[in-house]
Design a protein around this motif. Structure first.
Motif: not given
Length: 216
Positions: A52, A70, A73, A83, A88-89
């Motif tokens: 990230p 952010s 996202v 998500k 993890r992202w």
């Protein structure tokens, strides 16, 4: 008529193209050079932001003009991404799949959640609209530039073809002149009064002495 056709083309591209945010995100995920930072999962059904910090610092500014992870996202959320992993992202959308770029046009931005304040919702919407408008303007400008470049190349190609034809005609005339000059030299009587037979520019002579010897 031509300007009208170009306007229709630009309008068609606007309607047929996916939202710029989705297209840019897809391009980043597809880029094999950045797989260590962002890539598809093993099934190609979602993408993972592995780093990230590096993603926000190095990749986001190249396409989105900001480095706020952010904010990225939140934009994903407005387009229905969710998500899918806790460690993890990893983000997924049923129409955001590896090798299915044409499905991006089917993804629509959702309305802001009711729990969000009206001011926050308007700010998010305005930011997204402004970004998409800038991207659309850029796309339209690029299309116009491509059309102009195509016209310029066509004119240059026509000019080069014309010049090539002129050079070919001149070369043919030169070849003809050289051929005529060589023919004239080869058929011109020699100093001893005889034209003689020539082979590859060399006069072939049959000596009288040889002829006399043969007779004897």
């Amino acid at each position: 008529m031509e300007c009208e056709s170009e306007r229709v083309l630009v309008e068609y591209v606007r309607k047929a193209s996916p939202p710029p945010f989705l297209l840019k995100t897809y391009m980043m995920v597809e880029d094999r050079a950045s797989d260590a930072v962002i890539s598809w999962n093993d099934q190609g059904t979602a993408f993972v932001v592995w780093q990230p910090a590096e993603f926000a610092r190095d990749l986001l500014p190249t396409l989105f003009k900001h480095s706020n992870f952010s904010s990225f996202v939140r934009q994903l959320n407005t387009y229905g991404f969710h998500k899918v992993a806790t460690n993890r992202w990893e983000f997924s959308n049923e129409r955001f799949r590896k090798g299915e770029r044409d499905q991006l046009c089917e993804i629509r931005r959702r309305k802001a959640p009711s729990s969000m304040s009206k001011q926050q919702a308007n700010a998010t919407s305005d930011h997204s609209d402004n970004e998409e408008q800038r991207s659309l303007s850029t796309s339209s400008s690029e299309i116009t530039n491509l059309v102009d470049e195509n016209r310029r190349l066509k004119r240059e190609n026509d000019a080069l073809n014309w010049e090539l034809a002129v050079v070919k005609r001149k070369c043919q005339k030169l070849v003809d002149m050289v051929g005529d000059s060589r023919l004239e030299r080869e058929t011109r009587p020699t100093e001893d009064g005889g034209g003689g037979l020539k082979l590859f520019g060399v006069r072939m002579e049959v000596g009288r002495e040889r002829a006399c010897k043969i007779v004897l």
